[in-house]
Design a protein around this motif. Structure first.
Motif, PDB file in Angstrom:
ATOM      1  N   HIS A 261       0.790  -1.234   0.000  1.00  0.00           N
ATOM      2  CA  HIS A 261       0.000   0.000   0.000  1.00  0.00           C
ATOM      3  C   HIS A 261       0.819   1.279   0.000  1.00  0.00           C
ATOM      4  O   HIS A 261       0.257   2.373   0.008  1.00  0.00           O
ATOM      5  CB  HIS A 261      -0.930   0.016   1.235  1.00  0.00           C
ATOM      6  CG  HIS A 261      -1.953  -1.065   1.208  1.00  0.00           C
ATOM      7  ND1 HIS A 261      -1.731  -2.330   1.717  1.00  0.00           N
ATOM      8  CD2 HIS A 261      -3.205  -1.089   0.699  1.00  0.00           C
ATOM      9  CE1 HIS A 261      -2.810  -3.070   1.542  1.00  0.00           C
ATOM     10  NE2 HIS A 261      -3.718  -2.347   0.926  1.00  0.00           N
ATOM     11  N   ALA A 262       2.146   1.179   0.043  1.00  0.00           N
ATOM     12  CA  ALA A 262       2.972   2.398   0.081  1.00  0.00           C
ATOM     13  C   ALA A 262       4.345   2.073  -0.489  1.00  0.00           C
ATOM     14  O   ALA A 262       4.727   0.889  -0.569  1.00  0.00           O
ATOM     15  CB  ALA A 262       3.109   2.888   1.522  1.00  0.00           C
TER      16      ALA A 262
ATOM     17  N   LEU B  89      -0.406   3.499   7.341  1.00  0.00           N
ATOM     18  CA  LEU B  89      -1.223   4.288   6.415  1.00  0.00           C
ATOM     19  C   LEU B  89      -2.262   5.088   7.196  1.00  0.00           C
ATOM     20  O   LEU B  89      -2.453   6.286   6.989  1.00  0.00           O
ATOM     21  CB  LEU B  89      -1.923   3.357   5.408  1.00  0.00           C
ATOM     22  CG  LEU B  89      -1.107   2.816   4.224  1.00  0.00           C
ATOM     23  CD1 LEU B  89      -0.663   3.972   3.339  1.00  0.00           C
ATOM     24  CD2 LEU B  89       0.081   1.994   4.610  1.00  0.00           C
TER      25      LEU B  89
ATOM     26  N   HIS C 136       1.500  10.823   0.617  1.00  0.00           N
ATOM     27  CA  HIS C 136       1.415   9.382   0.860  1.00  0.00           C
ATOM     28  C   HIS C 136       2.732   8.948   1.501  1.00  0.00           C
ATOM     29  O   HIS C 136       3.796   9.268   0.976  1.00  0.00           O
ATOM     30  CB  HIS C 136       1.202   8.660  -0.477  1.00  0.00           C
ATOM     31  CG  HIS C 136       0.489   7.359  -0.310  1.00  0.00           C
ATOM     32  ND1 HIS C 136      -0.876   7.262  -0.161  1.00  0.00           N
ATOM     33  CD2 HIS C 136       0.963   6.094  -0.238  1.00  0.00           C
ATOM     34  CE1 HIS C 136      -1.215   5.995  -0.019  1.00  0.00           C
ATOM     35  NE2 HIS C 136      -0.112   5.266  -0.056  1.00  0.00           N
TER      36      HIS C 136
ATOM     37  N   VAL D 171      -4.676   7.818   5.214  1.00  0.00           N
ATOM     38  CA  VAL D 171      -4.781   7.312   3.829  1.00  0.00           C
ATOM     39  C   VAL D 171      -4.941   5.784   3.829  1.00  0.00           C
ATOM     40  O   VAL D 171      -4.750   5.140   4.842  1.00  0.00           O
ATOM     41  CB  VAL D 171      -3.535   7.679   2.965  1.00  0.00           C
ATOM     42  CG1 VAL D 171      -3.479   9.160   2.737  1.00  0.00           C
ATOM     43  CG2 VAL D 171      -2.231   7.164   3.602  1.00  0.00           C
TER      44      VAL D 171
END
Ligand SMILES: Nc1ncnc2c1ncn2[C@@H]1O[C@H](COP(=O)(O)OP(=O)(O)O)[C@@H](O)[C@H]1O
Ligand SMILES: O=C(O)[C@@H](O)C(=O)COP(=O)(O)O
Length: 417
Positions: free
Chosen positions: A276-277, A412, A308, A417
């Motif tokens: 996710h990142a 996150l 992000h 986010v």
């Protein structure tokens, strides 16, 4: 003048305790290291030391110096905060520091309770559980610096103190504050210096806090502090403050995560972040050189910074940690990684990162020191035990995440986010 003066043995532990007190309606400021000047204004001052894994003598001396500063500022009660997984070695540092504080405060006795039920830490018949497993089977037996291989806290603390340790068992704790107070008095009168007090629920912790209202010293995790704001309120010392206790300046700037914890929860959070990142996992065994690792990480992050979060981790599973320790020694391995990650954090801040999550207590200590932070104002909670804070004089938002805390999506979620 602070009501509660706290000494925490690491930096994430200090924010965890401060978070509990803020949720209870106290204002709280975390001060980094033994203060040299006047203390800030707050209902609770938490002096964060990096004493959990320091040599015993140093841990004792710093804790006593912190205690002096808190007493001089007028603190009415002293709280010695250690980890909810009782992180320590047979030499210390929980026992020797507590012994020194008991002597300094001339109180003869202190309760010891690391329970934090919301995060799965409970104490039953003196045994510490993490979720449904004993401490010694929870992953903590593989901790890089403080492996915990005995779940019986009466025994563990007994090995660290020159006093003796008793138990206030579940059956007594269930009966409430008066019964707990009576049992603690009985143990003190029979010559015990400490009582491990069982606690399985928050209701138990509130009752223990109430029972200890007049204790000069309380030792434990953040959980047992839950009951303390009410004690000050019922004595008319603490006004109702509501949510204002947790107000921080608005958050802006690039987002990043730096992880040095090798605890199971953090390894899971890194696993989630991979999908996710932007996530960089440093191979410390391949490059056992702090400057080279930091340069590698900062180069990698350069064109990825923004809203992000980027995630940079040195964390590794037990077999890799063991391999690095076999090559360098336990302390040198930890120090190398802390040096690398604190250089990374410093470089990220220089490149515009203003919102930074640090995973790991020792790691947080190294990062906060490198950033020259002198105090942290405590803000809203992200996950149980982990608040956002505002760091001065650096002027950035920091979340110091205890290795084992936080949901899988913490890295996150912290940034919305
Ligand atoms: N790959 C690795 N090999 C060996 N030690 C490591 C590695 N990654 C991190 N460490 C060290 O492990 C220790 C983790 O402790 P800490 O930051 O307090 O985490 P936790 O909050 O999980 O206890 C630190 O000293 C860190 O530098
Ligand atoms: O009590 C706890 O579990 C935490 O507040 C704490 O002390 C965490 O230490 P680290 O696991 O070293 O971050």
């Amino acid at each position: 003048m602070p009501l509660l003066g706290c000494i925490a043995d690491d930096f994430t532990g200090a924010t965890d305790l401060a978070n509990t007190l803020v949720k209870g309606g106290m204002t709280a400021v975390q001060v980094i290291g033994v203060p040299t000047g006047p203390l800030p204004e707050a209902d609770a001052i938490i002096i964060a030391l990096k004493s959990r894994t320091a040599p015993v003598k140093e841990a004792v001396a710093e804790s006593l110096a912190a205690c002096e500063a808190l007493l001089a500022a007028g603190a009415k009660q002293i709280f010695f905060k250690y980890c909810s997984t009782f992180d320590s070695t047979d030499e210390g540092n929980i026992g020797p520091v507590a012994d020194a504080l008991v002597r300094r405060l001339d109180c003869g006795f202190a309760l010891a309770n690391p329970a934090f039920p919301t995060n799965g830490r409970t104490v039953f018949q003196g045994h510490l559980f993490v979720g449904s497993t004993l401490l010694s089977e929870s992953g903590m037996e593989n901790h890089p610096l403080t492996p915990m291989r005995d779940p019986n806290l009466v025994r563990v603390l007994g090995r660290q103190t020159d006093g003796t340790v008793g138990l206030v068992p579940f059956a007594v704790v269930e009966q409430g504050a008066a019964a707990i107070r009576k049992a603690m008095t009985g143990l003190k009168e029979s010559g015990r210096r400490y009582a491990i007090v069982d606690a399985v629920t928050d209701a138990h912790l509130l009752a223990i806090g109430e029972a200890a209202a007049d204790h000069a010293l309380i030792t434990g995790g953040s959980g047992v502090a839950m009951g303390l704001p009410a004690n000050f309120r019922s004595k008319g010392l603490l006004p109702e403050r509501g949510e204002a206790a947790a107000a921080l300046p608005p958050m802006r700037g690039h987002a990043a995560v730096v992880a040095g914890s090798c605890s199971r929860a953090t390894l899971g959070q890194i696993g989630y972040a991979r999908d996710h990142a932007h996530t960089l996992e440093l191979d410390v065994l391949a490059t056992p050189d702090a400057a080279a690792l930091a340069a590698q990480a900062l180069d990698w992050a350069q064109d990825k910074l923004g809203d992000h979060p980027v995630v940079i981790a040195a964390s590794a599973p037990p077999e890799k940690v063991a391999a690095l320790q076999a090559r360098l020694g336990r302390e040198a391995a930890g120090a190398l990684v802390e040096q690398a990650l604190s250089t990374v954090a410093h470089g990220l801040v220089a490149r515009g990162v203003k919102r930074l999550v640090v995973a790991g207590g020792e790691t947080s200590g190294a990062v906060v020191s490198r950033l020259g932070v002198s105090s942290l104002r405590i803000g809203p909670e992200i996950d149980p035990g982990v608040p956002w804070t505002y760091a001065e004089p650096a002027g950035l938002h920091l979340a110091l995440k205890s290795g084992n805390f936080g949901a899988r999506d913490f890295f996150l979620k912290a940034f919305g986010v």
